[in-house]
Design a protein around this motif. Structure first.
Motif, PDB file in Angstrom:
ATOM      1  N   ASP A   1      -2.437  -8.904 -12.982  1.00  0.00           N
ATOM      2  CA  ASP A   1      -1.562  -9.822 -12.240  1.00  0.00           C
ATOM      3  C   ASP A   1       0.054  -9.328 -12.191  1.00  0.00           C
ATOM      4  OD1 ASP A   1      -1.207 -10.498 -15.020  1.00  0.00           O
ATOM      5  OD2 ASP A   1      -1.026 -12.484 -14.727  1.00  0.00           O
ATOM      6  N   ASP A   2       0.203  -8.043 -12.848  1.00  0.00           N
ATOM      7  CA  ASP A   2       1.385  -7.453 -13.112  1.00  0.00           C
ATOM      8  C   ASP A   2       1.329  -5.993 -13.073  1.00  0.00           C
ATOM      9  OD1 ASP A   2       4.127  -7.775 -13.024  1.00  0.00           O
ATOM     10  OD2 ASP A   2       4.186  -8.215 -15.212  1.00  0.00           O
ATOM     11  N   LEU A   3       0.800  -5.384 -11.989  1.00  0.00           N
ATOM     12  CA  LEU A   3       0.738  -4.060 -11.862  1.00  0.00           C
ATOM     13  C   LEU A   3       1.916  -3.249 -12.125  1.00  0.00           C
ATOM     14  CD1 LEU A   3      -1.978  -3.719  -9.093  1.00  0.00           C
ATOM     15  CD2 LEU A   3      -2.325  -3.877 -11.576  1.00  0.00           C
ATOM     16  N   ILE A   4       1.839  -1.903 -12.743  1.00  0.00           N
ATOM     17  CA  ILE A   4       3.138  -1.187 -12.809  1.00  0.00           C
ATOM     18  C   ILE A   4       3.156  -0.113 -11.591  1.00  0.00           C
ATOM     19  CG2 ILE A   4       4.000   0.696 -14.302  1.00  0.00           C
ATOM     20  CD1 ILE A   4       2.276  -0.411 -16.564  1.00  0.00           C
ATOM     21  N   LYS A   5       4.508  -0.134 -11.086  1.00  0.00           N
ATOM     22  CA  LYS A   5       4.660   0.701 -10.091  1.00  0.00           C
ATOM     23  C   LYS A   5       4.451   2.310 -10.079  1.00  0.00           C
ATOM     24  CE  LYS A   5       7.672  -2.407  -7.474  1.00  0.00           C
ATOM     25  NZ  LYS A   5       8.961  -2.666  -6.686  1.00  0.00           N
ATOM     26  N   ASP A   6       4.107   2.699  -9.121  1.00  0.00           N
ATOM     27  CA  ASP A   6       3.759   4.323  -9.432  1.00  0.00           C
ATOM     28  C   ASP A   6       4.939   5.030  -9.678  1.00  0.00           C
ATOM     29  OD1 ASP A   6       1.009   3.712  -8.656  1.00  0.00           O
ATOM     30  OD2 ASP A   6       1.404   4.575  -6.609  1.00  0.00           O
TER      31      ASP A   6
END
Length: 221
Positions: A199-204
């Motif tokens: 629910d809080d993915l890391i940006k590429d």
């Protein structure tokens, strides 16, 4: 009516949460794989008898900004070294190395996590290096505004070498040479692919800020 207002407020909060300092920053141009993971790292040592000016670490910084859906995280590397090599009074090469064990973030928990195998895996890959292969004047309209040079070189990170081109701004004063660069890289290109919480993915993309200060160019004979 109250439900509509609540939904609008939640939508506005979500939009604000998704905004990041990384957004719309200039990306490094990745042109090719420079030997891949199997190749030995490109040496950062200057050639014998080269004319060099070594970076003054206490007047320099290497910082980063990483982001997930809800917020940005900022940090820096506390130990690094490097130099500018001159030929005919002009910069011909720039190289630097970073001790990844000295990474620091805005929370102790994240700092420890970044050193783990999920991210930099410093036990296996304790150092990152960059060695330029060309330094040219920036073309008209180069971004970000104020860019004076384009620097192409090999970035060795996480056991992967790739050739990148980054913008740089160089300022020459009586005290020395200030070289600054701000750009993003896609962490997946270097095999750093931890996704983060569902629910809080890391940006590429990760934003890198280089602010390197060197002594004045050596006087020509």
């Amino acid at each position: 009516m109250r439900s509509r207002r609540l939904n609008l407020l939640l939508s506005l909060l979500l939009v604000a949460a998704c905004q990041s300092e990384i957004d719309d920053k200039t990306a490094a141009l990745v042109t090719e794989t420079a030997g891949g993971a199997a190749a030995p790292p490109t040496s950062t040592a200057p050639p014998p008898d080269a004319t060099v000016s070594e970076v003054i670490e206490e007047k320099s910084s290497i910082e980063w900004v990483g982001a997930k859906v809800t917020r940005d995280h900022i940090g820096k590397f506390n130990d690094f070294s490097g130099y500018i090599q001159y030929a005919g009074g002009q910069p011909a090469r720039i190289a630097f190395s970073i001790d990844l064990n000295t990474i620091e973030s805005d929370t102790e928990k994240l700092t420890a996590h970044l050193k783990s195998a999920d991210f930099f895996d410093v036990a296996r890959f304790p150092e990152a290096t960059f060695v330029s292969t060309s330094i040219t004047e920036a073309p008209a309209g180069a971004t970000p505004p104020g860019t004076t040079h384009m620097v192409t070189g090999v970035l060795n990170l996480h056991g992967v070498q790739k050739e990148v081109t980054i913008p740089a701004t160089t300022q020459l004063t009586a005290d020395g040479v200030r070289t600054m660069s701000e750009f993003t890289i896609n962490r997946h290109e270097w095999g750093i692919s931890y996704r983060g919480a569902a629910d809080d993915l890391i940006k590429d993309d990760v934003l890198i800020r280089l602010n390197l200060f060197f002594p004045p160019p050596p006087a020509q004979a």
